[in-house]
Design an enzyme around this catalytic site. Sequence first.
Site, PDB file in Angstrom:
ATOM      1  N   GLU A  43      10.093   4.004   2.215  1.00  0.00           N
ATOM      2  CA  GLU A  43      10.427   3.011   1.202  1.00  0.00           C
ATOM      3  C   GLU A  43      11.428   3.564   0.192  1.00  0.00           C
ATOM      4  OE1 GLU A  43       9.925  -0.145   1.090  1.00  0.00           O
ATOM      5  OE2 GLU A  43       8.857  -0.046   2.990  1.00  0.00           O
ATOM      6  N   TYR A  60       8.578  -3.663  -6.475  1.00  0.00           N
ATOM      7  CA  TYR A  60       8.757  -3.844  -5.033  1.00  0.00           C
ATOM      8  C   TYR A  60       8.127  -2.685  -4.258  1.00  0.00           C
ATOM      9  CZ  TYR A  60      10.514  -3.206  -0.426  1.00  0.00           C
ATOM     10  OH  TYR A  60      10.551  -2.945   0.924  1.00  0.00           O
ATOM     11  N   ASP A 118      11.898  -7.948  -0.974  1.00  0.00           N
ATOM     12  CA  ASP A 118      13.181  -7.269  -0.917  1.00  0.00           C
ATOM     13  C   ASP A 118      14.260  -8.329  -0.762  1.00  0.00           C
ATOM     14  OD1 ASP A 118      13.164  -8.018   1.761  1.00  0.00           O
ATOM     15  OD2 ASP A 118      13.912  -6.077   2.461  1.00  0.00           O
TER      16      ASP A 118
END
Length: 313
Positions: free
Chosen positions: A59, A142, A160
């Site tokens: 990520e 996020y 996203d």
Amino acid sequence: MPRRWAARFRPTATVSIVDPAALDHAAVVTKTLRWYGHAARDLPWRRSEATPWSIMISEFMLQQTPVARVLQPWQQWVERWPTPAALADAPSGEAVRAWGRLGYPRRALRLHRAATAIRDDHDGEVPADYHILLGLPGVGSYTAAAIASFAYRRRHVVLDTNVRRVQTRVALGAAYPHPSATAADRALGEEFLPSKAERAARWAVASMELGALICTARSPRCDACPVRSHCSWYAAGRPDWDGPPRIAQRYEGTDRQCRGALLGILRSSDDAVGAEDLLQHWPDRRQAERARDSLLADGLMIVAGDDRYALPG
């Protein structure tokens, strides 16, 4: 359409946008999950053996960086630092060195700081709780939602750019979402989110994949889209974007490129580098000095004595 959504988009007079309240969200989710079951890319951080830590590394690396550029560095990081403690025990400069040319190298420092916090404050285990994840260095809303969802199958809205583009086109009939996530995006995301955590986690990754492979920004493949019959943008004739101009980011000659060039010199050297040796690698001396100062301010390089510079740690 709810006023908070309608105010964000200014379609032409000939476009008719379906009220999001009338959309069959469950059908969109079901068809997307069915498509994902046979169309998903085989990415290593999605496999059953992926650990929460390896998912967290992915990520951080995938922020503003294409999958193809991440695959090899991710594998190298996972092999070299298989746990947060392994990375935390290494000098932070080694994280910057190993980051290579992924771009935005501050992410490497933030990941190192997050690993240190996980080692020191969380018994070496990546937290599963969204709010605890938010307390880690470099972890925003996020990233926290993505880690909790993908690593622990928790129920969160994961937004996203790809997901926001999918839901904006399907529900709102606009070509593009706002440049950054808004409260309206999150409210719309809740409309799609399945009630069961496992299904919600799978929807998060499936909708992301749909945006990455089919509902792309520049050349959407509507003929292959599993939810085309539910898409208000497609039904409206795929109207052109009527918002602010979308300007591609320039890289050549920017301070960002200059910073990358100077960091590249430090990464390739085992010893500290003299100021002149460092700055001569960029044609614009003033820009090079400005980039050097910003790298020092960001902690990406340090003064190693006698006007020499090195990676931190």
